[in-house]
Write a protein that holds these residues in place. Structure first.
Motif, PDB file in Angstrom:
ATOM      1  N   THR A  18     -64.616 -20.228 -44.060  1.00 48.84           N
ATOM      2  CA  THR A  18     -64.428 -21.525 -44.703  1.00 48.84           C
ATOM      3  C   THR A  18     -62.976 -21.948 -44.562  1.00 48.84           C
ATOM      4  OG1 THR A  18     -66.148 -20.965 -46.287  1.00 48.84           O
ATOM      5  CG2 THR A  18     -64.719 -22.817 -46.850  1.00 48.84           C
ATOM      6  N   LEU A  19     -62.762 -23.162 -44.053  1.00 49.77           N
ATOM      7  CA  LEU A  19     -61.423 -23.691 -43.838  1.00 49.77           C
ATOM      8  C   LEU A  19     -60.913 -24.381 -45.096  1.00 49.77           C
ATOM      9  CD1 LEU A  19     -59.087 -24.353 -41.839  1.00 49.77           C
ATOM     10  CD2 LEU A  19     -60.367 -26.420 -41.234  1.00 49.77           C
ATOM     11  N   TYR A  20     -59.705 -24.017 -45.504  1.00 55.59           N
ATOM     12  CA  TYR A  20     -59.027 -24.651 -46.637  1.00 55.59           C
ATOM     13  C   TYR A  20     -57.721 -25.251 -46.130  1.00 55.59           C
ATOM     14  CZ  TYR A  20     -62.204 -22.063 -49.684  1.00 55.59           C
ATOM     15  OH  TYR A  20     -63.317 -21.573 -50.303  1.00 55.59           O
ATOM     16  N   ALA A  21     -57.275 -26.338 -46.775  1.00 59.97           N
ATOM     17  CA  ALA A  21     -56.025 -26.979 -46.364  1.00 59.97           C
ATOM     18  C   ALA A  21     -54.816 -26.089 -46.657  1.00 59.97           C
ATOM     19  CB  ALA A  21     -55.870 -28.338 -47.047  1.00 59.97           C
ATOM     20  N   SER A  22     -54.904 -25.283 -47.733  1.00 58.11           N
ATOM     21  CA  SER A  22     -53.789 -24.419 -48.090  1.00 58.11           C
ATOM     22  C   SER A  22     -54.287 -23.177 -48.819  1.00 58.11           C
ATOM     23  CB  SER A  22     -52.803 -25.160 -48.991  1.00 58.11           C
ATOM     24  OG  SER A  22     -53.357 -25.330 -50.281  1.00 58.11           O
ATOM     25  N   VAL A  23     -53.428 -22.177 -48.896  1.00 57.57           N
ATOM     26  CA  VAL A  23     -53.747 -20.941 -49.615  1.00 57.57           C
ATOM     27  C   VAL A  23     -54.024 -21.250 -51.085  1.00 57.57           C
ATOM     28  CG1 VAL A  23     -52.670 -18.820 -50.491  1.00 57.57           C
ATOM     29  CG2 VAL A  23     -52.610 -19.320 -48.048  1.00 57.57           C
ATOM     30  N   ASP A  24     -53.263 -22.175 -51.670  1.00 52.67           N
ATOM     31  CA  ASP A  24     -53.425 -22.501 -53.096  1.00 52.67           C
ATOM     32  C   ASP A  24     -54.863 -22.894 -53.440  1.00 52.67           C
ATOM     33  OD1 ASP A  24     -50.761 -21.957 -53.546  1.00 52.67           O
ATOM     34  OD2 ASP A  24     -50.140 -24.050 -53.325  1.00 52.67           O
ATOM     35  N   GLU A  25     -55.542 -23.582 -52.526  1.00 51.10           N
ATOM     36  CA  GLU A  25     -56.916 -24.033 -52.774  1.00 51.10           C
ATOM     37  C   GLU A  25     -57.908 -22.880 -52.907  1.00 51.10           C
ATOM     38  OE1 GLU A  25     -58.584 -26.930 -50.119  1.00 51.10           O
ATOM     39  OE2 GLU A  25     -56.711 -28.043 -50.031  1.00 51.10           O
ATOM     40  N   LEU A  26     -57.635 -21.767 -52.235  1.00 44.24           N
ATOM     41  CA  LEU A  26     -58.630 -20.684 -52.229  1.00 44.24           C
ATOM     42  C   LEU A  26     -58.283 -19.544 -53.174  1.00 44.24           C
ATOM     43  CD1 LEU A  26     -57.318 -18.198 -50.453  1.00 44.24           C
ATOM     44  CD2 LEU A  26     -57.999 -19.643 -48.559  1.00 44.24           C
ATOM     45  N   LEU A  27     -57.162 -19.621 -53.877  1.00 41.57           N
ATOM     46  CA  LEU A  27     -56.745 -18.532 -54.769  1.00 41.57           C
ATOM     47  C   LEU A  27     -57.830 -18.078 -55.747  1.00 41.57           C
ATOM     48  CD1 LEU A  27     -53.015 -19.446 -55.499  1.00 41.57           C
ATOM     49  CD2 LEU A  27     -53.908 -17.681 -53.961  1.00 41.57           C
ATOM     50  N   PRO A  28     -58.595 -18.998 -56.366  1.00 44.48           N
ATOM     51  CA  PRO A  28     -59.643 -18.537 -57.298  1.00 44.48           C
ATOM     52  C   PRO A  28     -60.693 -17.645 -56.626  1.00 44.48           C
ATOM     53  CG  PRO A  28     -59.227 -20.876 -57.600  1.00 44.48           C
ATOM     54  CD  PRO A  28     -58.482 -20.451 -56.366  1.00 44.48           C
ATOM     55  N   ARG A  29     -60.912 -17.801 -55.336  1.00 42.20           N
ATOM     56  CA  ARG A  29     -61.910 -17.006 -54.607  1.00 42.20           C
ATOM     57  C   ARG A  29     -61.444 -15.568 -54.347  1.00 42.20           C
ATOM     58  NH1 ARG A  29     -65.632 -19.662 -51.298  1.00 42.20           N
ATOM     59  NH2 ARG A  29     -66.755 -17.751 -51.741  1.00 42.20           N
ATOM     60  N   LEU A  30     -60.145 -15.306 -54.567  1.00 35.93           N
ATOM     61  CA  LEU A  30     -59.580 -13.990 -54.258  1.00 35.93           C
ATOM     62  C   LEU A  30     -59.600 -13.024 -55.439  1.00 35.93           C
ATOM     63  CD1 LEU A  30     -56.434 -15.047 -52.179  1.00 35.93           C
ATOM     64  CD2 LEU A  30     -58.770 -14.608 -51.379  1.00 35.93           C
ATOM     65  N   GLU A  31     -59.839 -13.543 -56.624  1.00 34.90           N
ATOM     66  CA  GLU A  31     -59.773 -12.705 -57.828  1.00 34.90           C
ATOM     67  C   GLU A  31     -60.729 -11.522 -57.735  1.00 34.90           C
ATOM     68  OE1 GLU A  31     -59.915 -14.798 -61.581  1.00 34.90           O
ATOM     69  OE2 GLU A  31     -58.687 -16.413 -60.741  1.00 34.90           O
ATOM     70  N   GLY A  32     -60.194 -10.332 -58.000  1.00 31.21           N
ATOM     71  CA  GLY A  32     -61.002  -9.123 -58.015  1.00 31.21           C
ATOM     72  C   GLY A  32     -61.394  -8.600 -56.644  1.00 31.21           C
ATOM     73  N   ARG A  33     -60.816  -9.144 -55.587  1.00 38.29           N
ATOM     74  CA  ARG A  33     -61.173  -8.734 -54.223  1.00 38.29           C
ATOM     75  C   ARG A  33     -59.988  -8.067 -53.532  1.00 38.29           C
ATOM     76  NH1 ARG A  33     -65.832 -11.248 -52.593  1.00 38.29           N
ATOM     77  NH2 ARG A  33     -66.426 -13.128 -53.724  1.00 38.29           N
ATOM     78  N   ALA A  34     -60.303  -7.196 -52.576  1.00 46.40           N
ATOM     79  CA  ALA A  34     -59.278  -6.720 -51.655  1.00 46.40           C
ATOM     80  C   ALA A  34     -58.925  -7.914 -50.764  1.00 46.40           C
ATOM     81  CB  ALA A  34     -59.822  -5.574 -50.807  1.00 46.40           C
ATOM     82  N   VAL A  35     -57.629  -8.136 -50.536  1.00 45.74           N
ATOM     83  CA  VAL A  35     -57.172  -9.286 -49.754  1.00 45.74           C
ATOM     84  C   VAL A  35     -56.504  -8.790 -48.477  1.00 45.74           C
ATOM     85  CG1 VAL A  35     -55.637 -11.297 -49.726  1.00 45.74           C
ATOM     86  CG2 VAL A  35     -56.871 -10.693 -51.824  1.00 45.74           C
ATOM     87  N   TYR A  36     -57.026  -9.253 -47.341  1.00 45.79           N
ATOM     88  CA  TYR A  36     -56.513  -8.872 -46.034  1.00 45.79           C
ATOM     89  C   TYR A  36     -56.049 -10.141 -45.323  1.00 45.79           C
ATOM     90  CZ  TYR A  36     -59.364  -4.651 -46.877  1.00 45.79           C
ATOM     91  OH  TYR A  36     -59.940  -3.510 -47.395  1.00 45.79           O
ATOM     92  N   ALA A  37     -54.796 -10.153 -44.865  1.00 43.99           N
ATOM     93  CA  ALA A  37     -54.217 -11.334 -44.224  1.00 43.99           C
ATOM     94  C   ALA A  37     -53.904 -11.049 -42.763  1.00 43.99           C
ATOM     95  CB  ALA A  37     -52.944 -11.746 -44.949  1.00 43.99           C
ATOM     96  N   VAL A  38     -54.245 -11.997 -41.902  1.00 43.91           N
ATOM     97  CA  VAL A  38     -53.896 -11.914 -40.485  1.00 43.91           C
ATOM     98  C   VAL A  38     -52.996 -13.105 -40.188  1.00 43.91           C
ATOM     99  CG1 VAL A  38     -54.731 -11.939 -38.102  1.00 43.91           C
ATOM    100  CG2 VAL A  38     -56.073 -10.779 -39.883  1.00 43.91           C
ATOM    101  N   GLY A  39     -51.751 -12.819 -39.802  1.00 41.77           N
ATOM    102  CA  GLY A  39     -50.812 -13.879 -39.452  1.00 41.77           C
ATOM    103  C   GLY A  39     -49.621 -13.928 -40.393  1.00 41.77           C
ATOM    104  N   ASP A  40     -48.472 -14.252 -39.814  1.00 48.24           N
ATOM    105  CA  ASP A  40     -47.220 -14.287 -40.560  1.00 48.24           C
ATOM    106  C   ASP A  40     -47.193 -15.376 -41.618  1.00 48.24           C
ATOM    107  OD1 ASP A  40     -44.958 -12.551 -38.800  1.00 48.24           O
ATOM    108  OD2 ASP A  40     -46.746 -13.173 -37.712  1.00 48.24           O
ATOM    109  N   VAL A  41     -47.629 -16.581 -41.263  1.00 46.78           N
ATOM    110  CA  VAL A  41     -47.551 -17.700 -42.202  1.00 46.78           C
ATOM    111  C   VAL A  41     -48.521 -17.509 -43.361  1.00 46.78           C
ATOM    112  CG1 VAL A  41     -47.877 -20.190 -42.471  1.00 46.78           C
ATOM    113  CG2 VAL A  41     -46.671 -19.305 -40.468  1.00 46.78           C
ATOM    114  N   VAL A  42     -49.749 -17.081 -43.081  1.00 46.96           N
ATOM    115  CA  VAL A  42     -50.724 -16.840 -44.152  1.00 46.96           C
ATOM    116  C   VAL A  42     -50.198 -15.758 -45.091  1.00 46.96           C
ATOM    117  CG1 VAL A  42     -53.022 -15.900 -44.646  1.00 46.96           C
ATOM    118  CG2 VAL A  42     -52.749 -17.630 -42.883  1.00 46.96           C
TER     119      VAL A  42
END
Length: 161
Positions: A18-42
């Motif tokens: 799912t594409l989001y305009a910014s990280v801030d928009e998807l923060l609620p979806r990350l609660e309680g999850r392991a978070v894996y990031a690919v890329g320097d800017v992300v």
């Protein structure tokens, strides 16, 4: 080493999640999850939002331009070689290592763009995998059986060598 043929590069232009305009928009979806990031800017944007990813895969570049915002995480750091358009065994082994024993940063000498595929395959169900979609925003892929099946299908177009 797996190599993505030029003829199949177009398959990887559309978001694998799912594409989001910014990280801030998807923060609620990350609660309680392991978070894996690919890329320097992300990775940088997650850190700026107060989220320390369990795993970050970076290469020091964004859109082939040196990235001056490379995150300095306090996690264990593995360095691997991975030429553009490829997925090396070295990268796959490093992903398996940090998924099995997080946290960790994988610094890629080459290009990390395709790392999202083996990362989704190695990640546990429920993990959140994020990566940048150039010029559009950030993609979130929650790992489940469908995500793993799609990643395996994407991997099937690669050739050995």
């Amino acid at each position: 080493m797996l190599r993505l043929p030029e003829a199949h590069r177009g398959l990887f232009k559309k978001p694998f999640g799912t594409l989001y305009a910014s990280v801030d928009e998807l923060l609620p979806r990350l609660e309680g999850r392991a978070v894996y990031a690919v890329g320097d800017v992300v990775t940088h944007n997650l850190l700026a939002a107060g989220i320390v990813p369990d795993i970050a895969i970076i290469d020091g570049y964004t859109m082939r331009i040196p990235c001056t915002r490379s995150p300095l995480l306090q996690a264990r750091r593995l360095t691997v070689k991975n030429p553009p358009g490829t997925i090396t065994g070295e990268l796959e082994d490093a992903i398996a290592e940090v998924v099995g024993h997080p946290p960790g940063v994988i610094f890629v000498d080459g290009e990390e763009d395709l790392a999202v595929i083996p990362l989704v395959l190695a990640a546990p169900d429920g993990a959140a995998v994020l990566y940048g979609q150039p010029g559009e925003g950030v993609v979130l892929r929650l790992v489940d059986a469908a995500a793993k099946q799609e990643a395996a299908s994407m991997l099937s177009v690669f050739v050995r060598g």
